[in-house]
Design an enzyme around this catalytic site. Structure first.
Site, PDB file in Angstrom:
ATOM      1  N   THR A 229       0.842  -1.190   0.000  1.00  0.00           N
ATOM      2  CA  THR A 229       0.000   0.000   0.000  1.00  0.00           C
ATOM      3  C   THR A 229       0.876   1.239   0.000  1.00  0.00           C
ATOM      4  O   THR A 229       2.007   1.213   0.483  1.00  0.00           O
ATOM      5  CB  THR A 229      -0.954   0.026   1.213  1.00  0.00           C
ATOM      6  OG1 THR A 229      -1.830   1.156   1.086  1.00  0.00           O
ATOM      7  CG2 THR A 229      -0.206   0.136   2.524  1.00  0.00           C
TER       8      THR A 229
ATOM      9  N   GLN B   6      -0.295   5.718   3.919  1.00  0.00           N
ATOM     10  CA  GLN B   6       0.435   5.743   5.186  1.00  0.00           C
ATOM     11  C   GLN B   6      -0.493   5.604   6.394  1.00  0.00           C
ATOM     12  O   GLN B   6      -0.074   5.139   7.452  1.00  0.00           O
ATOM     13  CB  GLN B   6       1.286   7.014   5.280  1.00  0.00           C
ATOM     14  CG  GLN B   6       2.419   7.053   4.258  1.00  0.00           C
ATOM     15  CD  GLN B   6       3.292   5.795   4.270  1.00  0.00           C
ATOM     16  OE1 GLN B   6       3.817   5.394   5.297  1.00  0.00           O
ATOM     17  NE2 GLN B   6       3.441   5.162   3.112  1.00  0.00           N
ATOM     18  N   ASN B   7      -1.757   5.983   6.239  1.00  0.00           N
ATOM     19  CA  ASN B   7      -2.732   5.777   7.323  1.00  0.00           C
ATOM     20  C   ASN B   7      -2.929   4.283   7.573  1.00  0.00           C
ATOM     21  O   ASN B   7      -3.002   3.844   8.721  1.00  0.00           O
ATOM     22  CB  ASN B   7      -4.077   6.430   6.986  1.00  0.00           C
ATOM     23  CG  ASN B   7      -4.006   7.934   7.032  1.00  0.00           C
ATOM     24  OD1 ASN B   7      -3.554   8.521   8.009  1.00  0.00           O
ATOM     25  ND2 ASN B   7      -4.430   8.570   5.958  1.00  0.00           N
TER      26      ASN B   7
ATOM     27  N   ASP C 226      -7.633  -4.927   0.549  1.00  0.00           N
ATOM     28  CA  ASP C 226      -8.580  -4.079  -0.157  1.00  0.00           C
ATOM     29  C   ASP C 226      -9.804  -3.987   0.733  1.00  0.00           C
ATOM     30  O   ASP C 226     -10.161  -4.951   1.423  1.00  0.00           O
ATOM     31  CB  ASP C 226      -8.935  -4.638  -1.539  1.00  0.00           C
ATOM     32  CG  ASP C 226      -9.563  -3.564  -2.430  1.00  0.00           C
ATOM     33  OD1 ASP C 226      -9.131  -2.392  -2.355  1.00  0.00           O
ATOM     34  OD2 ASP C 226     -10.474  -3.882  -3.201  1.00  0.00           O
TER      35      ASP C 226
ATOM     36  N   TYR D 172     -14.076   6.984   4.593  1.00  0.00           N
ATOM     37  CA  TYR D 172     -15.471   7.221   4.976  1.00  0.00           C
ATOM     38  C   TYR D 172     -15.670   7.299   6.495  1.00  0.00           C
ATOM     39  O   TYR D 172     -16.800   7.369   6.958  1.00  0.00           O
ATOM     40  CB  TYR D 172     -16.359   6.102   4.414  1.00  0.00           C
ATOM     41  CG  TYR D 172     -16.451   6.083   2.904  1.00  0.00           C
ATOM     42  CD1 TYR D 172     -17.443   6.789   2.234  1.00  0.00           C
ATOM     43  CD2 TYR D 172     -15.554   5.338   2.154  1.00  0.00           C
ATOM     44  CE1 TYR D 172     -17.532   6.764   0.849  1.00  0.00           C
ATOM     45  CE2 TYR D 172     -15.628   5.302   0.762  1.00  0.00           C
ATOM     46  CZ  TYR D 172     -16.623   6.018   0.115  1.00  0.00           C
ATOM     47  OH  TYR D 172     -16.718   5.996  -1.248  1.00  0.00           O
ATOM     48  N   ASP D 173     -14.592   7.276   7.273  1.00  0.00           N
ATOM     49  CA  ASP D 173     -14.700   7.230   8.737  1.00  0.00           C
ATOM     50  C   ASP D 173     -15.605   8.313   9.334  1.00  0.00           C
ATOM     51  O   ASP D 173     -16.335   8.034  10.282  1.00  0.00           O
ATOM     52  CB  ASP D 173     -13.311   7.291   9.384  1.00  0.00           C
ATOM     53  CG  ASP D 173     -12.527   5.998   9.208  1.00  0.00           C
ATOM     54  OD1 ASP D 173     -13.073   5.014   8.669  1.00  0.00           O
ATOM     55  OD2 ASP D 173     -11.348   5.978   9.629  1.00  0.00           O
TER      56      ASP D 173
ATOM     57  N   ARG E 265     -10.721  -3.705   9.259  1.00  0.00           N
ATOM     58  CA  ARG E 265      -9.303  -3.959   8.989  1.00  0.00           C
ATOM     59  C   ARG E 265      -8.650  -4.625  10.188  1.00  0.00           C
ATOM     60  O   ARG E 265      -7.869  -5.563  10.049  1.00  0.00           O
ATOM     61  CB  ARG E 265      -8.580  -2.662   8.622  1.00  0.00           C
ATOM     62  CG  ARG E 265      -7.155  -2.899   8.133  1.00  0.00           C
ATOM     63  CD  ARG E 265      -6.497  -1.649   7.547  1.00  0.00           C
ATOM     64  NE  ARG E 265      -7.206  -1.243   6.331  1.00  0.00           N
ATOM     65  CZ  ARG E 265      -8.024  -0.193   6.255  1.00  0.00           C
ATOM     66  NH1 ARG E 265      -8.236   0.568   7.302  1.00  0.00           N
ATOM     67  NH2 ARG E 265      -8.630   0.094   5.128  1.00  0.00           N
TER      68      ARG E 265
END
Length: 192
Positions: A7, A10-11, A68, A150-151, A177
């Protein structure tokens, strides 16, 4: 053990690294010199995770894992789903995506949704997948400054705050996740 996390987000790297035990070190795509956009052309979340992991293994030779994630909204027949990051266009802008979703839900009574994450691991020539789901609701306006994607509009079942309002630790405990990565960790712990 060193693994590449396929990925550039970085989040995500920060979120996943906080979950992993000390004996597992994550290398990012930047660390291995991968600057290209890895293709995500599969019709499913699982397919995209596998495609990304296979790409890194094939082109860079590293054992790796990729994830994903999609937000699937019941009233929209599972949209945005596999297109979550590009829901409002190729610019992949979170605010644009949230605004489009809120607009699509404006007249809908059913605001139930769930996040789904699939992690694909390629380790020692074998492929494994791990999934996590977090059910919740899309609220009517953005709330909170933490998180990403979308948090600010997703409230997990049993919570009164959005993912953008709760701590990273809490989000990892209940989130999609976190659940998928915990299954990955449990599997990797058997490979010490």
């Amino acid at each position: 053990m060193k693994l590449v996390f396929a990925t550039n987000n970085q989040n995500k790297v920060k979120e996943v690294q906080s979950l992993l035990p000390n004996h597992i070190t994550i290398l990012s795509l930047i660390d291995i010199g991968c600057e290209e956009d890895i293709p995500e052309t599969q019709p499913t979340i699982e397919g995209n995770a596998i495609q990304k992991a296979q790409y890194v293994k094939k082109h860079y030779g590293y054992d790796c894992f990729a994830d994903d994630t999609g937000l699937e909204v019941n009233a929209l027949n599972g949209e945005p789903g596999v297109f979550s990051a590009r829901y409002a266009g190729e610019q992949r802008n979170s605010d644009d995506n949230m605004n489009k979703l809120l607009n699509e839900l404006q007249d809908k009574k059913d605001r139930s949704a769930h996040f789904k994450t699939v992690v694909a691991l390629i380790l020692n020539g074998e492929q494994h997948t791990f999934s996590g789901i977090c059910k919740g609701t899309i609220i009517k306006e953005k709330k909170g400054e933490k998180g990403f994607g979308y948090d600010p509009i997703f409230m997990a079942n049993g919570f009164e705050e959005t993912f953008a309002q709760i701590s990273l630790e809490e989000k990892n405990r209940v989130g999609h996740r976190g659940k998928a990565v915990q299954k990955l960790i449990d599997f990797l712990n058997t490979k010490k």
